[in-house]
Design an enzyme around this catalytic site. Structure first.
Site, short mmCIF file in Angstrom:
data_model
loop_
_atom_site.label_atom_id
_atom_site.label_comp_id
_atom_site.label_asym_id
_atom_site.label_seq_id
_atom_site.Cartn_x
_atom_site.Cartn_y
_atom_site.Cartn_z
CD GLN A 80 -2.80 -0.95 2.48
OE1 GLN A 80 -3.70 -0.12 2.52
NE2 GLN A 80 -2.53 -1.75 3.49
CG ASN A 81 3.68 1.51 2.77
OD1 ASN A 81 2.62 1.92 3.21
ND2 ASN A 81 4.44 0.67 3.44
CG ASP A 83 7.96 2.96 1.24
OD1 ASP A 83 8.24 1.92 0.60
OD2 ASP A 83 7.39 2.95 2.34
CG HIS A 100 -3.19 2.32 -2.55
ND1 HIS A 100 -3.07 1.88 -1.25
CD2 HIS A 100 -4.41 1.90 -2.97
CE1 HIS A 100 -4.17 1.24 -0.90
NE2 HIS A 100 -4.99 1.24 -1.93
#
Length: 176
Positions: A80-81, A83, A100
């Site tokens: 979901q990150n 990064d 996402h």
């Protein structure tokens, strides 16, 4: 408990990690999604986020997940990150579903909380929701995001003795 988890992971034929912000906060990435619900995102917060993501290094959890993948024990990672820390830990891009969006993948722009998921990533997620026999939900509140349904799907199959189930590791109480 660790021995039981290790046994489940070795036993799984289709182990999926489903990770949220809690996995990256230990690496210095702020949990900006939950702040978005209560505060407006200011220019200084955005600048801090940009600096943090460039400098952030994978945490122990990212390295453990990368080792599980390398050992052939982790078959899909739904992130979901945004990064890039799994990739920095050594997980190949093609093994990640950055559902996402991603800061470091121009072909997968980050979507807003109310935005639409990319059709190919949503289809891939749906496939693994049906296929997974074990899901490791790590650092996610499981707070009613549509993608959280992977935990429910695998848990329901486990109740029917068709899956190993779900393991949830989170500092906060979850819905499941």
């Amino acid at each position: 408990k660790v021995k039981l988890l290790a046994q489940l992971v070795r036993q799984a034929k289709a182990c999926v990690a489903y990770t949220g912000a809690g996995l990256s906060t230990g690496a210095g990435i702020g949990d900006y999604a939950s702040r978005e619900n209560t505060d407006s995102v200011t220019h200084s917060l955005v600048a801090t986020a940009k600096a943090a993501r460039r400098e952030a290094q994978p945490g122990q959890s990212h390295r453990v997940m990368a080792a599980l993948h390398e050992a052939g024990l982790l078959h899909e990672w739904v992130q979901q990150n945004h990064d890039g820390l799994p990739q920095k830990a050594g997980v190949p891009q093609h093994c990640l579903n950055e559902i996402h969006g991603a800061w470091f993948d121009p072909s997968n722009p980050v979507i807003t909380m109310s935005g639409e998921l990319r059709a190919d990533l949503a289809a891939r997620f749906d496939l693994w929701s049906r296929k997974a026999d074990l899901v490791l939900a790590l650092g996610t509140s499981l707070a009613a995001v549509g993608a959280d349904n992977i935990v429910g799907a695998v848990s329901r199959r486990q109740q029917q003795h068709r899956a190993l189930g779900a393991v949830i590791v989170s500092l906060q109480q979850t819905y499941f």
